[in-house]
Structure formats: structure tokens, C-alpha cells
Design a protein around this motif. Structure first.
Motif, PDB file in Angstrom:
ATOM      1  N   LYS A  91     -12.395  -3.867   6.328  1.00 10.42           N
ATOM      2  CA  LYS A  91     -12.720  -3.879   7.757  1.00 10.42           C
ATOM      3  C   LYS A  91     -12.616  -5.278   8.328  1.00 10.42           C
ATOM      4  O   LYS A  91     -12.144  -5.473   9.448  1.00 10.42           O
ATOM      5  CB  LYS A  91     -14.120  -3.333   7.955  1.00 10.42           C
ATOM      6  CG  LYS A  91     -14.255  -1.857   7.590  1.00 10.42           C
ATOM      7  CD  LYS A  91     -15.678  -1.382   7.833  1.00 10.42           C
ATOM      8  CE  LYS A  91     -15.835   0.101   7.456  1.00 10.42           C
ATOM      9  NZ  LYS A  91     -17.218   0.568   7.682  1.00 10.42           N
ATOM     10  N   LEU A 151      -7.880  -3.854   7.764  1.00 11.54           N
ATOM     11  CA  LEU A 151      -7.098  -2.900   6.953  1.00 11.54           C
ATOM     12  C   LEU A 151      -7.867  -1.593   6.830  1.00 11.54           C
ATOM     13  O   LEU A 151      -9.099  -1.530   7.013  1.00 11.54           O
ATOM     14  CB  LEU A 151      -6.823  -3.493   5.572  1.00 11.54           C
ATOM     15  CG  LEU A 151      -6.057  -4.835   5.552  1.00 11.54           C
ATOM     16  CD1 LEU A 151      -5.964  -5.367   4.125  1.00 11.54           C
ATOM     17  CD2 LEU A 151      -4.670  -4.697   6.153  1.00 11.54           C
ATOM     18  N   GLU A 152      -7.099  -0.527   6.499  1.00  7.82           N
ATOM     19  CA  GLU A 152      -7.744   0.777   6.329  1.00  7.82           C
ATOM     20  C   GLU A 152      -8.454   0.885   4.995  1.00  7.82           C
ATOM     21  O   GLU A 152      -9.488   1.544   4.893  1.00  7.82           O
ATOM     22  CB  GLU A 152      -6.706   1.883   6.449  1.00  7.82           C
ATOM     23  CG  GLU A 152      -6.066   1.953   7.844  1.00  7.82           C
ATOM     24  CD  GLU A 152      -5.048   3.081   7.918  1.00  7.82           C
ATOM     25  OE1 GLU A 152      -4.825   3.730   6.875  1.00  7.82           O
ATOM     26  OE2 GLU A 152      -4.479   3.297   9.003  1.00  7.82           O
ATOM     27  N   ARG A 153      -7.906   0.213   4.007  1.00  9.02           N
ATOM     28  CA  ARG A 153      -8.502   0.250   2.665  1.00  9.02           C
ATOM     29  C   ARG A 153      -8.161  -1.035   1.940  1.00  9.02           C
ATOM     30  O   ARG A 153      -7.310  -1.791   2.401  1.00  9.02           O
ATOM     31  CB  ARG A 153      -7.975   1.436   1.853  1.00  9.02           C
ATOM     32  CG  ARG A 153      -6.463   1.430   1.693  1.00  9.02           C
ATOM     33  CD  ARG A 153      -5.967   2.653   0.944  1.00  9.02           C
ATOM     34  NE  ARG A 153      -4.533   2.646   0.828  1.00  9.02           N
ATOM     35  CZ  ARG A 153      -3.847   1.946  -0.086  1.00  9.02           C
ATOM     36  NH1 ARG A 153      -4.499   1.192  -0.971  1.00  9.02           N
ATOM     37  NH2 ARG A 153      -2.525   2.005  -0.143  1.00  9.02           N
ATOM     38  N   ALA A 175      -0.412  -3.763   5.811  1.00 12.20           N
ATOM     39  CA  ALA A 175      -1.554  -2.889   6.085  1.00 12.20           C
ATOM     40  C   ALA A 175      -1.187  -1.701   6.932  1.00 12.20           C
ATOM     41  O   ALA A 175      -2.024  -0.988   7.414  1.00 12.20           O
ATOM     42  CB  ALA A 175      -2.662  -3.659   6.754  1.00 12.20           C
ATOM     43  N   GLY A 217      -1.895  -0.762  11.330  1.00 14.74           N
ATOM     44  CA  GLY A 217      -3.134  -1.310  11.890  1.00 14.74           C
ATOM     45  C   GLY A 217      -2.971  -2.686  12.464  1.00 14.74           C
ATOM     46  O   GLY A 217      -3.754  -3.119  13.284  1.00 14.74           O
TER      47      GLY A 217
END
Length: 789
Positions: free
Chosen positions: A74, A78-80, A93, A96
Motif C-alpha cells: 500500500k 502496489l496491489e500486492r 505494478a 496502478g
């Protein structure tokens, strides 16, 4: 099978031991379970604390794999969390748009490899793409218990707020440094001496003005020498006063004299404590201000002294509307006490005091009127009003707002001025009415030649039009109109010269002209006190005619006077010659030259002689009176001793006094002295008065003859106590007429006072330079008083 007791005991012991062992294992298992649960709780708590901590751990293994919390994804946008470090770049990423920029990611990879190889820690700051977040990375070699094999542990801190604060602090520091530089430059360029002292009172910094004031070489030398700007006052040096300000933690301001550039100046010193740093100070040269203040005080005192000499009342109010000055006329006009300035009242209270004393105009709503006057302080323009007081006083009040918010109030008593103005208007109307009612023509000319005033007679005498005079013409135009009405037009210049002499030369001149209609005008120019000239014109036509007639009559009178003179010159001969002949013949008859006379003849002759004597006296009286009226009475100049002279006259009438049965009282003083005069005529005057007194006094009466000296000369009084005369009879006696009726006096007295004896006596006395006075009242007698020089 039967067991022996020993076996039973042993079996029991064995069972007991087994139970104890089993119990110990159970208790140990429970202890391990509790410790496992506690460790699990601690692990969860530690994991939670790590999750909630401001730093997120990032474990980077030697093969590039990474382990991190999802929170890091976060932070990076990034999403993960990816598996490898290289996948943290900004385009790895997905859509995003987060991740670490390529350049910063390459630098991070290099630092991580160096740490894995050398174990050296590192620090860096990264900013995720598309984000304002600032992340601080602190990396070091991971503990083998955390990750064996040389992994790197990177702690990631989110210090966005700290970074913003640091940026702000950096900007503030830069600004403060610039402000400090500017302040130092300002202090250095300040025209007033400024300095800074340490806690012990020693000088640490001074500016250029301080150096110039103490005539030092440089700021460093002044600090090294500790050169003070001012000397000690009351035993306290400047450093000691600064220490007192530091101890009290309060600024100290004072005014002290100092010598600046060889001149004695007055300085206002201020010591400002700056906490633990020290004490700052500055000095302001207020010598010019003090000089201005002294000049202002002197000017104010001179102004107020001058205002006290004015006849108008003047009062000054400050910005707080409080009375600060009131001169004597102001106090007198508004009936204020002399102690008013000891406790100065505000403006509204002053109006109340003046109203209580009856020195304000009557107002139906006094509070509203007072508020209206208080609004003068807020106005920028001056106000002027006329106040009529109850006692008839007229005041002109002017309210002038002052720049400092105060008010200057001027009250002028115009009662006398208005009274004089009314009197002036009355005088002008009276003058106009007087001018118009005079028989004499009047015209007033200004120095510039314009006609100012005139009366109706002026226009009538000169035949001028009233509309023309209303234009106040100049004398040149006036002379053109006058010249057309003169018998000789050239004489108009004479009028102009008279006007010019009265207005410019300030001389009184005159002249005379004849008009075409035959009238004669006489004019004169008179300079007036106001610089104007007065032209007076008088119609003397009738007086000219009367003057001609008077000349003719005067000639006739002169001729008559000459005839009278010749008559008086011959009268003595014409009257006396026959009378002398009659007297001579009567005397011859009495002597018997014509024969002896009988008794009757002798009585006739005696009567003739008495008549001749009486007629001679009357002739002498008439001649003397006629000559005195004509101014031709001759007087002899003889030395006369008064007392013997009067005594002889009284003695000559002793027989007549005795025969009349009277008493004569002669009073005289030898100090009466002598006079120079005509003895014969004075004897006739005094004798006539004595004869009149004898004739007017009844038998048994008294006659008084008194001769006495006075400060003005000898005085002779002849009085009697006869019946006297009233005012009309006395006047007729002095005029030579019959003095009274038979009832008022005896027949003898009437006969004596009939004729011209008393008028002649008065004229003879006056001819000698004396005075004759006859006093009489009915029943009180008569007194004749002769005052000789």
C-alpha cells in the motif's frame, strides 16, 4: 495366590510412584501448553506490534526474493507484494501506477547487495511514483536467527509528515538566516547606536553608529575596550543598569545626557533583556525632540500669555474633551471660577457650569443642544454661531477642531460692537436727516474724487439731477454739469480746486460764484478727519442784497452820528447860555440892583434860582448821558482820596438829612486808598445816590454810606431802609423812567428818581472801569453798590 505384606507394600509403593510420575507428566504437559500458548500470544502481539509499528521490515534474500507485509504494498502503491526486489519498479505494478522509480530501485539493489556482501548498513529515501509519500529505508545484515545465509533486512519508515516538517524547517531556517542577515545589516546601518551585552553585562556586539558615537576605530576594538556610550548616572554604570533589567526581566528606559561628536546630546536609552542570551540595548538621540519640546512649551506659554491679553475669550480642549486652558476673558464671559484649571472639567461639564451661571442661550432641549455642541470635536470644519444670553449679551462663538482631536473655542463679546453698530446706524440716519434739513448745501468727496454724500439742498442749489448724483460721480463730471449753470463757466475750476485742496492738500479754502440765473453761491472746502473733504455751499443772494442795504443804512447812520456829534458840541452853548442869563438876572434882582423887592418878589427870585440850579443839573445830566452814549464823554484824570471825598459829599447834605428827620451812618476806612478819575462827575454820581436815598427814606429812617476796600478795589455802598422797589420798578429806574406809583413811595422820592440820574451814574462808573449795581426789594429798602478798580 496370596501376596505377602511386603509385596503389597512394594506394590503400593510402586503404584504410588507411578501415580506421582503420571501426575508430574500431566503437570509438565500443562506447563508446556501454557508456555506455548503464552509464546503464541507473544508472537501474535509482536506480529501485531510490527504490523502497527511506523516501520515495515523488508527481508531481501541473497537470491533476490523478498518478504514483506502487505502494508508495504500500500505504501508503494502496489496491489500486492511481489516476490523479487526487481519487481518493485514503477512499471512492474500493473496499471496502478505505483512502485519505486527505476533509478531509485537500482540504487536500492546496489545498496542491498553491498550489505549482503559486506554487512555495511545504508540509508536512503525513496518516493513512490505518483505519490507524495516519503519513505526512509534503513538497511543492515539480517540476524542469522531471522534469515540465515546473509539476507538483508531493510526497515521502511513513512516520514512524510516529518519530511514536510523538515522541509518547512529548512525553509524557515533559510528565511531566518536571510532575516538575520537583513536584521544584522539593518542594525549595522541603523542611525542610532545599538548593542548587545552578555549575561555578565559585558559588551558583545555593537553597530557602526555605536562605534561612531564613542569615536572608536572598529566594532571589535570597541568591544575589546568595553567603551561605554554614556557615563555613570547616580553611581550606576550602563552595564549595571543592563544587569538590573536582566534580573528584573523587564525593559528599562531612561534619558541621560551624553557627549556625541563633541556635542552634548540627550539620549533615550532602552535596555531589553533577551532571556538567557543577554541584554540588548539601543539609544535614540532625542536632543532635537527635546529642543522642539522646549520650543513648543515656550511657544505654548507665549501663546497662552498672549491669549490672556486678548479681549476675546479663548479655551482649549484636548482629545479627551477636557479643558486644558482658558484665558481670563473666557472665564469672565462664562462666569467660571479662577480655580477652574486646577480641576479641569470636560466639555459637557463646562457647558453645565456655564448654564448654571446663566451664561448660555436658552434651549428647549438642553441635553440635545449639548450633544450637538459636543459633535464639534468630530467635525473637520470650523463652526461659527451667535449666542444671545438672557442678560442681553451677544456672543460670537467659533469652534475650531484641532488636528490632535482637540477643540479651540473662541467666544467674543460683541454686545458693545452691536450697540455701537446700532448707534452708528442711528448716527448715519441722523446725519442724513440733518444734512437734508440744513439750509446749507453739503457734499462729501473721497480722496479719489468720487462724491460720497450730499443733501437735497446741494442738488437744488447747483441744479443737478438726483439720478446723476446717485451714480457717485467724480468731481470732473460734476464740474462739467456745474459749468453749464454758471454765469462764467470758467469759474467751475475754482470749485474743483477747493475740493482738491480739502481732500488731498488737507487745506481749508473757499470761493464765490454767480449762477446764470443771478443767484450768488459761496462755497468752502473743509478737510474731514476720515480723509474725505466737505464742500459747503451757501446761497448768499439775499445776504448780498441785505449787505447792500446795510451799507446804505450804515452811511446814513454815519451821517446821523456826525449830526449828533455836532449837536452835542453845540448843545452846551445852546442850553447853558439862556440858563446862565436867567440865573444872572435873578441874582441881580436878588441883590437889589433892580430895586428893593418885597417878600413875594424875593420868594419868586429864590424859586427862579432853585429852578435854574435844578435845570442846570438836568442839562448836565442829559449832556453827559448823550456824550456817554455817543462815546464822547470826556473824563478828567485826577488823584482822588476816597474817604475825604465821600465825607465831604455827606457833610454837604447834612442840612437836608436833618431837615428830613433821618439818621445817616457813614462808615469808611482810610485803607480804601485812592483812585484816578473825574472828581466832578464821580461827585455827581455819589451825591445823586445820597440824594435819592434821602428822598426815598421816610422820616425816622436810616441811610448808610459804607466805603470799604476789597480784593477787586474800593467798594462804596449807599443804602436806605425805605419802601424799596419791585423788579419792574427797578428796571424802569435803571432805564431812567418813572420808578413807581404814588402808593409805593413818597412823592418826593418819585420826583428824585424820575429822569436819567441812575442810568448816567451807571455809565460814569463803567467809564471809570468799575461796576454799578442797584438792589431793591419791596419793604426792604434800596442799596446802590459801586465797585471801583
Amino acid at each position: 495366590m496370596t501376596l505377602s505384606p511386603t509385596a503389597l507394600v512394594l506394590a503400593g509403593l510402586l503404584l504410588a510412584a507411578w501415580v506421582l510420575v503420571a501426575a508430574w507428566f500431566v503437570l509438565a504437559a500443562r506447563g508446556r501448553e501454557k508456555r506455548a500458548e503464552s509464546a503464541l500470544r507473544n508472537a501474535r502481539r509482536l506480529a501485531r506490534m510490527v504490523e502497527d509499528s511506523p516501520a515495515i521490515p523488508l527481508l531481501v534474500r541473497t537470491d533476490g526474493r523478498i518478504e514483506a507485509s502487505p502494508r508495504l504494498a500500500k505504501w508503494l502503491g502496489l496491489e500486492r507484494v511481489p516476490q523479487f526486489l526487481t519487481e518493485l519498479q514503477e512499471d512492474g505494478a500493473g496499471a496502478g501506477g505505483g512502485g519505486i522509480p527505476v533509478m531509485q530501485l537500482g540504487e536500492l539493489a546496489d545498496l542491498v547487495r553491498r550489505t549482503q556482501k559486506t554487512g555495511a548498513p545504508f540509508r536512503m529515501v525513496v518516493t513512490p511514483a505518483g505519490s507524495r509519500r516519503s519513505l526512509s529505508l534503513r538497511g543492515h545484515l539480517a540476524d542469522p536467527q531471522v534469515s540465515p545465509g546473509g539476507a538483508a533486512l531493510v526497515w521502511v519508515f513513512d516520514f512524510s509528515e516529518s519530511e514536510g516538517e523538515l522541509v518547512r524547517l529548512r525553509e524557515d531556517a533559510i528565511r531566518a538566516r536571510a532575516d538575520f542577515t537583513a536584521l544584522v545589516g539593518l542594525i549595522e546601518a541603523a542611525p542610532m547606536p545599538m548593542w548587545f551585552r552578555e549575561r555578565d553585562g559585558r559588551l558583545r556586539l555593537v553597530n557602526r553608529a555605536y562605534v561612531e558615537a564613542v569615536q572608536g576605530e572598529s566594532a571589535a576594538s570597541v568591544v575589546e575596550q568595553q567603551a561605554e556610550l554614556v557615563e555613570a548616572v547616580d553611581g550606576l554604570s550602563a552595564a549595571q543598569v543592563a544587569l538590573q533589567a536582566a534580573q528584573m526581566n523587564r525593559p528599562i528606559e531612561r534619558m541621560v545626557p551624553a557627549t556625541i561628536a563633541g556635542q552634548r546630546r540627550t539620549l533615550r536609552l532602552s535596555d531589553l533583556p533577551l532571556g538567557e542570551e543577554g541584554v540588548a540595548g539601543y539609544a535614540v538621540d532625542i536632543e532635537d525632540m527635546e529642543e522642539l519640546a522646549r520650543s513648543l512649551r515656550a511657544f505654548r506659554e507665549a501663546q497662552r500669555a498672549m491669549l490672556d491679553q486678548l479681549s476675546a475669550g479663548v479655551a482649549q480642549f484636548d482629545a479627551a474633551r477636557v479643558l486644558v486652558f482658558a484665558n481670563q476673558p473666557f472665564q469672565r464671559i462664562f462666569a467660571l471660577k479662577p480655580t477652574i484649571l486646577l480641576d479641569p472639567p470636560p466639555f459637557e461639564r463646562l457647558l453645565d457650569m456655564a448654564r448654571d451661571a446663566g451664561r448660555l442661550p436658552e434651549a428647549r432641549d438642553f441635553p440635545a443642544w449639548r450633544r450637538e455642541k459636543a459633535a464639534w470635536f468630530r467635525d473637520s470644519a470650523a463652526h461659527e454661531e451667535a449666542w444671545l444670553l438672557g442678560d442681553g449679551t451677544h456672543l460670537r462663538v467659533v469652534a475650531q477642531p484641532m488636528p490632535d482631536g482637540g477643540l479651540l473655542l473662541i467666544a467674543e463679546d460683541r454686545t458693545e460692537e452691536l450697540r455701537l453698530s446700532a448707534n452708528r446706524d442711528t448716527l448715519l440716519r441722523t446725519r442724513t436727516a440733518t444734512f437734508d434739513s440744513l439750509f446749507e448745501s453739503l457734499g462729501v468727496f473721497a480722496p479719489d474724487g468720487h462724491m460720497q454724500l450730499w443733501n437735497r439742498r446741494f442738488a437744488q442749489d447747483w441744479g443737478l439731477d438726483g439720478e446723476f448724483l446717485d451714480t457717485h460721480p467724480k468731481v470732473d463730471l460734476l464740474l462739467e454739469r456745474i459749468a453749464a449753470r454758471l454765469q462764467r463757466p470758467a469759474q467751475a475750476k475754482l470749485v474743483g480746486e477747493v475740493v482738491r485742496a480739502a481732500t488731498l492738500d488737507r487745506k481749508q479754502t473757499g470761493g464765490r460764484v454767480v449762477l446764470a440765473d443771478g443767484r450768488t453761491l459761496e462755497f468752502a472746502g473743509v478737510p474731514l478727519p476720515d480723509g474725505n473733504g466737505l464742500l459747503t455751499v451757501l446761497d448768499i443772494t439775499d445776504s448780498q442784497k441785505a449787505e447792500g442795504a446795510l451799507r446804505e443804512r450804515n452811511a446814513a447812520l454815519l451821517e446821523a452820528d456826525a449830526v449828533k456829534t455836532r449837536f452835542l458840541a453845540n448843545m452846551s452853548y445852546e442850553f447853558r447860555t439862556p440858563l446862565t442869563s436867567i440865573g444872572g438876572f435873578a441874582e441881580l434882582l436878588e441883590a437889589g440892583l433892580g430895586g428893593e423887592l418885597n417878600d413875594a418878589g424875593r420868594d419868586y427870585v429864590a424859586a427862579i434860582l432853585a429852578s435854574v440850579h435844578s435845570l442846570g443839573e438836568q442839562i448836565e445830566t442829559v449832556l453827559d448821558l448823550s456824550q456817554s452814549e455817543a462815546g464822547l464823554l470826556p473824563l478828567a484824570q485826577e488823584e482822588i482820596e476816597l474817604l475825604p471825598f465821600v465825607t465831604r459829599l455827606v457833610e454837604e447834605r447834612a442840612g437836608a438829612i436833618s431837615e428830613a428827620g433821618l439818621t445817616l451812618d457813614l462808615r469808611g476806612d482810610q485803607s480804601a486808598g485812592r483812585i484816578t478819575g473825574d472828581r466832578r462827575r464821580l461827585a455827581r454820581v455819589v451825591g445823586h445816590l445820597i440824594d435819592n436815598a434821602i428822598a426815598a427814606t421816610p422820616r425816622g429812617g436810616r441811610v448808610l454810606v459804607d466805603l470799604a476796600p476789597t480784593s477787586e478795589g474800593p467798594r462804596l455802598v449807599v443804602s436806605d431802609n425805605g419802601p424799596g422797589m419791585d423788579a419792574a420798578t427797578l428796571a424802569r429806574a435803571l432805564e431812567g423812567l418813572k420808578s413807581g406809583s404814588a402808593a409805593a413811595a413818597p412823592a418826593k422820592a418819585i420826583d428824585r428818581r424820575r429822569g436819567l440820574g441812575l442810568p448816567l451814574a451807571r455809565r460814569i462808573v463803567e467809564a471809570h472801569g468799575g461796576t454799578f449795581e442797584l438792589l431793591s426789594e419791596p419793604g426792604q429798602g434800596t442799596a446802590a453798590i459801586i465797585q471801583l478798580p
